[in-house]
Design a protein around this motif. Structure first.
Motif, short mmCIF file in Angstrom:
data_model
loop_
_atom_site.label_atom_id
_atom_site.label_comp_id
_atom_site.label_asym_id
_atom_site.label_seq_id
_atom_site.Cartn_x
_atom_site.Cartn_y
_atom_site.Cartn_z
N ASP A 271 -7.50 3.82 3.81
CA ASP A 271 -8.70 4.31 3.13
C ASP A 271 -8.41 5.53 2.29
OD1 ASP A 271 -10.95 3.48 5.89
OD2 ASP A 271 -10.15 2.28 4.23
N THR A 272 -7.65 6.46 2.83
CA THR A 272 -7.31 7.68 2.08
C THR A 272 -6.52 7.33 0.83
OG1 THR A 272 -7.27 8.96 4.13
CG2 THR A 272 -6.15 9.90 2.21
N ARG A 275 -8.92 5.64 -1.79
CA ARG A 275 -9.87 6.54 -2.44
C ARG A 275 -9.22 7.39 -3.52
NH1 ARG A 275 -11.51 7.62 2.89
NH2 ARG A 275 -10.52 9.68 2.73
N HIS A 276 -7.95 7.74 -3.32
CA HIS A 276 -7.29 8.62 -4.29
C HIS A 276 -6.36 7.85 -5.21
CE1 HIS A 276 -8.55 11.39 -1.06
NE2 HIS A 276 -8.65 12.30 -2.02
#
Length: 656
Positions: A271-272, A275-276
């Motif tokens: 997820d991290t 998102r980036h």
């Protein structure tokens, strides 16, 4: 301390080496664990160190190889498998017997029983002990001679959690007192919680040699393996998010573009990265244990095993194998960075363990270096030329176990420790009594044969067979239950032990001969009166012949069982004397003699200028008459052949 260099097992047809060039150290005052899955070579490595298996290598116990130690049991205590003791022997009797073998006082048996908590079971038979109690007895045997070093092969296998904790506590106490402890285990968590240093084997090769704290931190905790071209940015983002959320997450930068994340999951890391907008080439959960991934780099393939000092020249043998490995690392190793948001999470498998011991050296798992490890990154071993290679490690020869330091005391305790001898004696007396009653009722039996319960139809009387059986058991039980030679498969056939067995068997045979004649005479007197139970006039030569027959049968059983390593073979040798050897002797002595040996004692006195005291000529003549009898001559011939065979096997074993 223990220093093992270049341990290598012999090649097996179409199979890889069970142990291939393994070198490590186990320091005094510390517990060292040899870790590996089943088939990794742990037991083989121990057997090579203890010279129980042929191969190559060199092992020093406080600076001396095992075969150079005068009394190995006083230097190294060994626990390999179950206790090889007679199932009918008591716990205390077994330890007292081993006290005589080790040359320590018998009171030491009671002391180690208190140490291992077996005082309440001191009279229990070995065959009735549970798995946990058997392990306690094995530890007591290892501690009996108060050794400096303990070597144990998977000592907690089959034990309950409580018994396992107790055993580890005893080993820790031995190490705290300055001793050296080396144990094998297949459980990485147990290795991390018990040992100070963990040596990891995989497929017979050394793959890691680490302090326990470093091992637990790098090889036990679950982690997320990441490979990304933007590893630095992703590590910073993961650390920042963990601090913001106050979560226990540790991010370790590995070599190249790899990361190891502890305390997180693939979903959270993914997820991290999503998102980036960070590209990720690999994202996988891993567990640093001894599973399929141990010792293998997920991105570069199999990791190079730890290079032992035997491959780097003879000069490296003087130092620790781990230190020698660290010395090969270059100063130009790439720098790595580590960022940590918090300490290990509470649910970490290593949470609550004892604090980490200061590391002497840190070898990375899976062939890579941890960024937070103080060790430098090892590089592939340099290319070696033929001139730089050291000679092969010396061969390991399997030697027989040493003879008991107090053989006579050992043999007495061995013979009296089980009820087999007493039951055999009682059976002989009962059979002789029944036989003598039957012979007396039928009549036509000479008085000398009647008292010995020896019918003409039998090759030997029951007492002679019993004496032969007791003699055969003296060596046969040693091979069935090799308490003197743990896992060696043989018994020390030394002359000191043989002399003790011959003395004890002779004393047992003489006692059996006296009791048999006495019981037979008493039975005849009770049933048929004094006339039938009278003593022959020539009782002295008859008594000498009777005693010589039983002692000869007992010695034949001892020697045959020692040569052929079997109780059955010993008893067969006793029976073969009247069945096979006596007819041969009688056939050789058939026909009339041209000359006789009349006057033999007088001529001996004239030749050797000896004056026989107390009428010694009579005893010499009586002994000669016993020997020239068919059974006496056959027995003498058989004993001579068995003694020569025993000496030949002993000398051949020493030459090998």
């Amino acid at each position: 301390m223990i220093q093992a260099f270049g341990l290598t097992s012999n090649p097996r047809k179409e199979h890889a080496l069970a142990v291939d060039d393994v070198s490590f150290e186990a320091h005094a005052g510390r517990v060292t664990a040899l870790l590996g899955a089943s088939g990794a070579g742990k037991t083989t490595a121990l057997r090579l160190m203890l010279e129980l298996q042929q191969g190559r290598g060199l092992t020093y116990f406080r600076g001396r190889p095992l075969h150079r130690i005068a009394h190995p049991s006083r230097e190294v205590g060994v626990l390999l498998g179950d206790v090889p003791g007679h199932p009918a022997r008591s716990v205390r009797g077994h330890l007292r017997m081993l006290c005589a073998a080790a040359g320590v006082p018998a009171r030491r048996a009671d002391e180690v029983l208190e140490v291992v908590g077996l005082v309440s079971l001191r009279d229990e038979r070995l065959g009735r002990l549970s798995r946990g109690m058997d392990r306690r007895l094995g530890l007591a045997c290892a501690l009996l001679a108060d050794p400096h070093t303990l070597v144990l092969d998977e000592p907690t296998v089959g034990l309950s959690t409580r018994e396992g904790r107790w055993l580890c506590g005893v080993l820790r106490a031995h190490a705290v007192q300055g001793g050296t402890v080396l144990l094998t285990t297949a459980d990485p968590r147990q290795a991390a919680g018990t040992a100070d240093r963990v040596v990891t084997l995989e497929r017979g090769r050394l793959v890691a040699d680490q302090e326990a704290g470093e091992f637990a931190r790098t090889r036990l905790r679950p982690r997320v393996a990441i490979r990304s071209p933007h590893a630095t940015r992703l590590a910073a983002l993961l650390t920042q998010e963990a601090r913001t959320a106050r979560r226990s997450v540790e991010v370790v930068r590995e070599e190249g573009n790899r990361l190891s994340v502890y305390g997180s999951s693939c979903a959270e890391v993914g997820d991290t990265a999503f998102r980036h907008g960070i590209l990720v080439h690999q994202l996988a959960d891993e567990v640093g244990d001894m599973g399929p991934g141990a010792g293998t780099n997920a991105w570069t393939g199999p990791a190079a095993p730890v290079e032992p000092p035997a491959r780097r020249g003879a000069a490296a043998l003087a130092a620790s194998p781990v230190d020698a490995l660290s010395a090969t690392a270059t100063d130009n190793a790439p720098e790595h960075r580590s960022s940590s948001a918090a300490s290990a999470p509470p649910d970490d498998p290593t949470h609550g363990m004892r604090p980490e011991t200061p590391a002497a050296s840190h070898l990375p798992p899976h062939g890579t270096l941890r960024a937070d490890s103080p060790a430098r990154a090892p590089h592939p071993a340099p290319t070696l030329t033929l001139d730089s290679l050291s000679p092969l490690p010396p061969p390991i020869s399997v030697r027989s176990a040493p003879s008991p330091l107090r053989p006579l005391r050992y043999e007495l305790r061995r013979a009296a420790g089980v009820g087999t001898g007493f039951l055999t004696g009682a059976a002989v007396l009962a059979v002789s009594a029944l036989t003598v009653l039957l012979l007396a009722r039928l009549g036509h039996t000479p008085q000398s044969r009647l008292l010995a319960a020896w019918p003409r139809e039998l090759p030997l009387p029951p007492a002679a067979l019993g004496a032969g059986l007791l003699g055969a058991l003296a060596f046969g039980d040693e091979f069935r239950h090799p308490a003197l030679a743990v896992d060696r498969g043989t018994v020390p056939r030394r002359l000191g032990l043989l002399t003790a067995k011959l003395l004890v068997s002779a004393a047992t045979a003489l006692l059996l001969a006296f009791l048999t004649v006495g019981c037979d005479a008493e039975v005849l007197y009770l049933f048929y009166g004094r006339e039938v139970a009278r003593v022959p006039a020539d009782w002295l030569p008859l008594g000498a012949s009777w005693a010589g027959l039983l002692v000869g049968c007992a010695w034949a059983g001892v020697l045959a069982a020692g040569v052929f390593r079997s109780t059955t073979a010993g008893l067969a040798a006793v029976v073969a004397v009247p069945v096979l050897v006596v007819p041969l002797v009688q056939k050789a002595l058939e026909g009339s003699a041209v000359r006789t040996a009349e006057g033999f004692p007088m001529r001996v006195r004239q030749v050797f200028l000896l004056q026989w005291p107390f009428g010694g000529e009579r005893y010499l003549v009586a002994g000669a008459r016993v020997i020239v009898q068919p059974v006496g001559g056959a027995l003498t011939l058989s004993l001579t052949a068995l003694v020569c065979a025993y000496l030949l096997t002993t000398v051949r074993g020493r030459v090998r």
